[in-house]
Design an enzyme around this catalytic site. Structure first.
Site, PDB file in Angstrom:
ATOM      1  N   GLU A 328      92.719 -69.226   2.938  1.00  0.00           N
ATOM      2  CA  GLU A 328      94.060 -68.914   2.134  1.00  0.00           C
ATOM      3  C   GLU A 328      94.689 -68.082   1.571  1.00  0.00           C
ATOM      4  O   GLU A 328      95.120 -67.312   1.042  1.00  0.00           O
ATOM      5  CB  GLU A 328      93.535 -69.221   0.195  1.00  0.00           C
ATOM      6  CG  GLU A 328      92.979 -71.000   0.021  1.00  0.00           C
ATOM      7  CD  GLU A 328      92.505 -71.503  -1.145  1.00  0.00           C
ATOM      8  OE1 GLU A 328      92.568 -70.179  -1.868  1.00  0.00           O
ATOM      9  OE2 GLU A 328      92.380 -71.876  -1.563  1.00  0.00           O
ATOM     10  N   ASN A 371      91.820 -71.227   7.529  1.00  0.00           N
ATOM     11  CA  ASN A 371      91.754 -72.382   6.413  1.00  0.00           C
ATOM     12  C   ASN A 371      92.895 -72.230   5.554  1.00  0.00           C
ATOM     13  O   ASN A 371      93.256 -70.803   4.828  1.00  0.00           O
ATOM     14  CB  ASN A 371      90.952 -72.468   6.011  1.00  0.00           C
ATOM     15  CG  ASN A 371      89.812 -73.689   4.842  1.00  0.00           C
ATOM     16  OD1 ASN A 371      90.890 -74.831   5.747  1.00  0.00           O
ATOM     17  ND2 ASN A 371      89.570 -73.753   4.337  1.00  0.00           N
ATOM     18  N   HIS A 408      93.941 -80.766  -0.123  1.00  0.00           N
ATOM     19  CA  HIS A 408      93.463 -81.240  -1.507  1.00  0.00           C
ATOM     20  C   HIS A 408      95.357 -81.829  -1.676  1.00  0.00           C
ATOM     21  O   HIS A 408      96.060 -81.223  -1.925  1.00  0.00           O
ATOM     22  CB  HIS A 408      93.760 -80.468  -2.618  1.00  0.00           C
ATOM     23  CG  HIS A 408      92.210 -78.968  -2.371  1.00  0.00           C
ATOM     24  ND1 HIS A 408      91.030 -80.452  -2.271  1.00  0.00           N
ATOM     25  CD2 HIS A 408      92.215 -78.215  -1.814  1.00  0.00           C
ATOM     26  CE1 HIS A 408      90.208 -78.965  -1.823  1.00  0.00           C
ATOM     27  NE2 HIS A 408      90.960 -77.762  -1.344  1.00  0.00           N
ATOM     28  N   GLU A 437      89.028 -80.081   3.106  1.00  0.00           N
ATOM     29  CA  GLU A 437      88.913 -80.119   1.849  1.00  0.00           C
ATOM     30  C   GLU A 437      89.076 -81.023   1.073  1.00  0.00           C
ATOM     31  O   GLU A 437      90.024 -80.626   0.272  1.00  0.00           O
ATOM     32  CB  GLU A 437      88.628 -78.865   1.009  1.00  0.00           C
ATOM     33  CG  GLU A 437      88.993 -78.099   1.635  1.00  0.00           C
ATOM     34  CD  GLU A 437      88.859 -76.297   1.119  1.00  0.00           C
ATOM     35  OE1 GLU A 437      88.910 -76.394   0.076  1.00  0.00           O
ATOM     36  OE2 GLU A 437      88.347 -75.530   1.663  1.00  0.00           O
ATOM     37  N   ASP A 439      90.497 -84.568  -0.236  1.00  0.00           N
ATOM     38  CA  ASP A 439      90.955 -84.990  -2.117  1.00  0.00           C
ATOM     39  C   ASP A 439      91.531 -85.195  -2.343  1.00  0.00           C
ATOM     40  O   ASP A 439      93.268 -84.788  -1.874  1.00  0.00           O
ATOM     41  CB  ASP A 439      89.257 -84.170  -2.936  1.00  0.00           C
ATOM     42  CG  ASP A 439      90.878 -83.038  -3.578  1.00  0.00           C
ATOM     43  OD1 ASP A 439      91.505 -82.434  -3.217  1.00  0.00           O
ATOM     44  OD2 ASP A 439      89.617 -82.345  -4.083  1.00  0.00           O
TER      45      ASP A 439
END
Ligand code: XIL
Length: 578
Positions: A328, A371, A408, A437, A439
Site C-alpha cells: 500500500e 501489493n 477488496h 486479498e 473479497d
C-alpha cells in the site's frame, strides 16, 4: 426468541437447499425479567458476578441474559440436560449464540466454554470479540469432552466485563455443501491441476485457527487444508506481530502457519514486510504511520528496515514462497504517486528499492511482490499510477517479481476486460500478478438475497477466469475463510459484508460453486504451464495419455513437467500439457 425466528426464516430464503438442524439450548424466554441464572468459577473460588434475565437492549419484546463479571474465570451455566453429548459435540456441529456488548465493554477478551468440569473451548488468546452496541452471532467448534455432564458454562475470561447473550443453540449435522474428505470436491484439487495457487488468509481471531491448528478434525483447519493450496497470515506476519519490541522478534504464530502449510502440502505467502500500517509502537510512526516521533535519520530508518527484512526473510528462507515486500505505498490522491508514510517521508521514494534489495539478499529464491488496493482495473487512475511506479522499478532493475492486486471489491464492480488488460501489461514487463486479498462485499441491505449471492458468484467466476487466462497470474487468495471472520464489516462500519465463498457457518455459497466450476473447467481445458511446485503430493495419482495408456501413478509436478506435450487424463480430468 423472536430474533431467532427472523434469523431462521432469513436462512431459509437463502439456503433452501440445506437442512441444517438448529437445536435451541436456551433463549431465556421462559424466565421472568429479573430472574438470576447460576454462574460458576471454574476453580470453585468465590466470585463477584451476576447473570440476570432482562429486556433486549435492542428489542423490547425479547428476553436476553445480562452478565456483569468482576472475577476472572467466571462463567454462566446453561442447562443441557435434554441434549446428548453426541448431539452437542458432533463432528459437523457448531455451538452458536448471539452476543451484545455495550460500548463500555473493552475489546480484548477470551471466551471459554466448559462442559461440566471439562474445558471444551478456549480462544487461543485475548482476541477482539467484534463490534459493540449491536448483536453479533458467534459460533464455536468445541472439542468432544470425555465426561458426561448436564451443564455447559460459557463466558469471557475477564474481571471487567459486561455483556448480553441470547439464543444459545447448536447447529448440528451441518451440510457444508462439500465433503472435505473427497479431493474431487475441493478448490485446491482443480487449482493444482490448473497449475494455480488458490489461497486463503487466516488470522489469529479467525475461528481459533492458530489455537486449533494441529487438530485436523476442526471445521476451520479441515476447511483450510482441504480447499486451499496456499495460505497467508491475516495479521501474524506483519511488522507489529513479528517485531513487537525493538530487536525482539516473535515468530510463534508465523511458524505455526508455516508448519501447518508444510504438513498439508501448501505454499505460504508472506504478508507483509514494509507498510505504513500495523507498525509497532516503538517505531513512533503514530496511528497513521506518518509521524517520526523518534526523529530517525534516513540512515537510522534504513537500518531498522534492513534488520527487520533481513531477519524475517532469512527466518522464513525456503519456507515462504513469496513476500509482499512493500504494501500500500501508492497514494489515494491522484496528484501524487506515493502516499505519505514514515518510510517515504524519512527515507525518500527509494525506500521501495531498498526494501526489495534487502529482501532479495536474504532469500534470492523468494518471489518478491509489491501489493496494493484499487489497482485491479487498467484505466483506473490509481491502477495506472501503480503501473507507472512498477515500470520504473523494473527499469532500474529493482528485484521485483510480481504485482499484487488486493481486490477488496464490491459485487458488481468487476470488469474482466480491464483486469485482463492490467495483467497483460504486467506480463509485458516480465512480471507475475496475484489476486492477493480477494473479497467481494455486499451492502447490508442485500444480505440474505439469493440474487445478490448469484451476482457475487458471477464476479468471483470472472476473476478466476481472468486468472486462468493469464499465465503470469499464479495465485488467487481469499481474504478470509468464511463470512464470520471477514474484516469487511468492521472496516466499512457495518455497512457491507458477506464477501467470501463460505457463509458464517462455513457453508458453501454460490460463489464457492462458481469458483469450483471455473477451476474445474480450467483443469479440463487449460495447459499446465507454470506449475512450479504446488507440492500437492497426491494430485496426480493416475495419469493416462491420449491412447488411454497409464503413463504414471502418484506423479509429482516435476514428473508432469517432463511429460511430452499432448493430451492426458489426469485423475479423471482432461488436461493438455504444452
Ligand atoms: C486487515 C486484517 O484483515 C484485519 O484483521 C486487521 O485489523 C487490519 O488489516 N490490506 C491489507 C491487509 O494489506 O493486511 C489488511 O488486513 C486489509 C487491507
Amino acid at each position: 426468541m423472536k430474533k431467532l425466528i427472523t434469523l431462521i426464516s432469513a436462512m431459509c430464503v437463502v439456503w433452501a437447499m440445506q437442512a441444517t438442524d438448529i437445536v435451541m439450548l436456551q433463549d431465556f424466554e421462559s424466565y421472568n425479567i429479573g430472574d438470576s441464572i447460576s454462574m460458576k468459577n471454574i476453580y470453585g473460588s468465590d466470585f463477584s458476578a451476576s447473570a440476570v434475565v432482562c429486556i433486549d437492549p435492542r428489542d423490547s419484546e425479547n428476553r436476553v441474559l445480562h452478565i456483569n463479571c468482576a472475577t476472572w474465570n467466571t462463567l454462566v451455566n446453561i442447562a443441557v440436560s435434554g441434549v446428548s453429548k453426541e448431539e452437542l459435540f458432533g463432528e459437523n456441529t457448531l455451538l452458536v449464540y448471539d452476543l451484545y456488548r455495550p460500548a463500555t465493554d473493552g475489546n480484548y477478551k477470551q471466551l471459554m466454554i466448559y462442559y461440566g468440569n471439562e474445558r471444551v473451548y478456549i480462544d487461543g488468546s485475548f482476541v477482539s470479540q467484534g463490534a459493540t452496541e449491536r448483536w453479533l452471532t458467534k459460533s464455536y467448534n468445541p472439542y468432544t469432552p470425555a465426561i458426561e455432564s448436564e451443564t455447559l458454562s460459557i463466558g469471557f475470561n475477564s474481571n471487567n466485563c459486561e455483556y448480553y447473550i441470547d439464543n444459545v443453540r447448536i447447529l448440528k449435522d451441518i451440510d457444508f455443501g462439500f465433503d472435505y474428505t473427497d479431493k474431487q470436491q475441493s478448490l485446491r484439487h482443480y487449482a493444482t491441476l490448473c497449475g494455480k495457487n488458490i489461497g486463503v488468509a487466516v488470522a489469529m481471531s479467525d475461528a481459533n485457527f492458530y489455537a486449533d491448528i494441529e487438530d485436523s478434525t476442526k471445521i476451520v483447519t479441515r476447511t483450510v487444508s482441504s480447499q486451499f493450496n496456499m495460505v497467508v497470515a491475516g495479521n501474524e506476519m506483519k511488522f507489529d506481530a513479528l517485531q513487537p519490541s525493538v530487536g525482539q522478534f516473535d515468530f510463534t504464530n508465523g511458524d505455526k502457519l508455516v508448519a501447518f502449510a508444510s504438513k498439508h502440502g501448501m505454499k505460504v505467502r508472506g504478508h507483509t514486510l514494509i507498510w505504513h500500517s500495523q507498525l509497532p509502537g516503538w517505531i513512533g510512526a503514530g496511528s497513521e504511520g506518518t509521524q517520526n516521533n523518534n526523529n530517525y535519520t534516513r540512515e537510522q530508518l534504513l537500518a531498522i528496515m534492513e534488520r527487520h527484512i533481513t531477519t524475517v526473510v532469512s527466518h522464513y528462507k525456503g519456507k515462504v514462497h513469496e513476500w509482499d515486500v512493500v504494501n500500500e505505498c501508492v497514494s489515494d490522491n491522484n496528484n501524487e504517486i506515493l502516499r505519505p508514510s514514515i518510510w517515504k517521508d524519512v527515507i525518500g521514494e527509494d525506500f521501495i528499492d531498498s526494501a526489495f534489495v534487502y529482501a532479495h539478499r536474504a532469500d534470492p529464491e523468494a518471489k518478491l511482490y509489491i501489493n496494493d488496493y484499487s489497482v485491479e482495473f487498467s484505466g483506473n487512475n490509481k491502477a495506472d499510477r501503480y503501473y507507472t511506479l512498477i515500470k520504473k522499478l523494473k527499469n532500474r532493475n529493482v528485484p521485483i517479481d510480481g504485482v499484487g492486486m488486493q481486490s477488496h471489491l464490491y459485487v458488481g464492480s468487476v470488469d474482466s476486460a480491464k483486469l485482463d488488460a492490467n495483467m497483460k501489461r504486467y506480463e509485458l514487463l516480465g512480471l507475475e500478478c496475484a489476486i492477493t486479498e480477494l473479497d467481494l462485499s455486499l451492502p447490508t441491505g442485500q444480505f440474505g438475497l439469493m440474487s445478490a449471492y448469484e451476482a457475487q458468484a458471477a464476479d468471483y467466476r470472472k476473476i478466476i477466469n481472468v486468472a486462468l487466462g493469464n499465465t503470469n497470474c499464479h495465485s488467487v487468495l481469499m481474504w478470509g475463510v468464511c463470512d464470520a471472520v471477514s474484516w469487511i464489516p468492521g472496516f466499512t462500519g457495518y455497512t457491507r459484508g458477506e464477501p467470501l465463498l463460505l457463509d458464517s457457518f462455513f457453508v458453501a455459497k454460490p460463489a464457492y460453486y462458481a469458483v469450483l466450476d471455473a477451476l474445474k473447467s480450467g483443469a479440463g481445458t487449460l495447459a499446465i504451464r507454470h506449475t512450479s511446485s504446488p507440492n500437492h503430493e497426491d494430485a496426480y495419482t493416475n495419469v493416462y495419455n491420449a491412447m488411454g495408456q497409464l503413463v504414471g501413478t502418484n506423479m509429482n509436478v516435476h514428473d508432469i513437467h517432463h511429460l511430452p506435450n499432448g493430451f492426458y487424463i489426469i485423475n479423471h480430468e482432461k488436461v493438455i500439457i504444452r
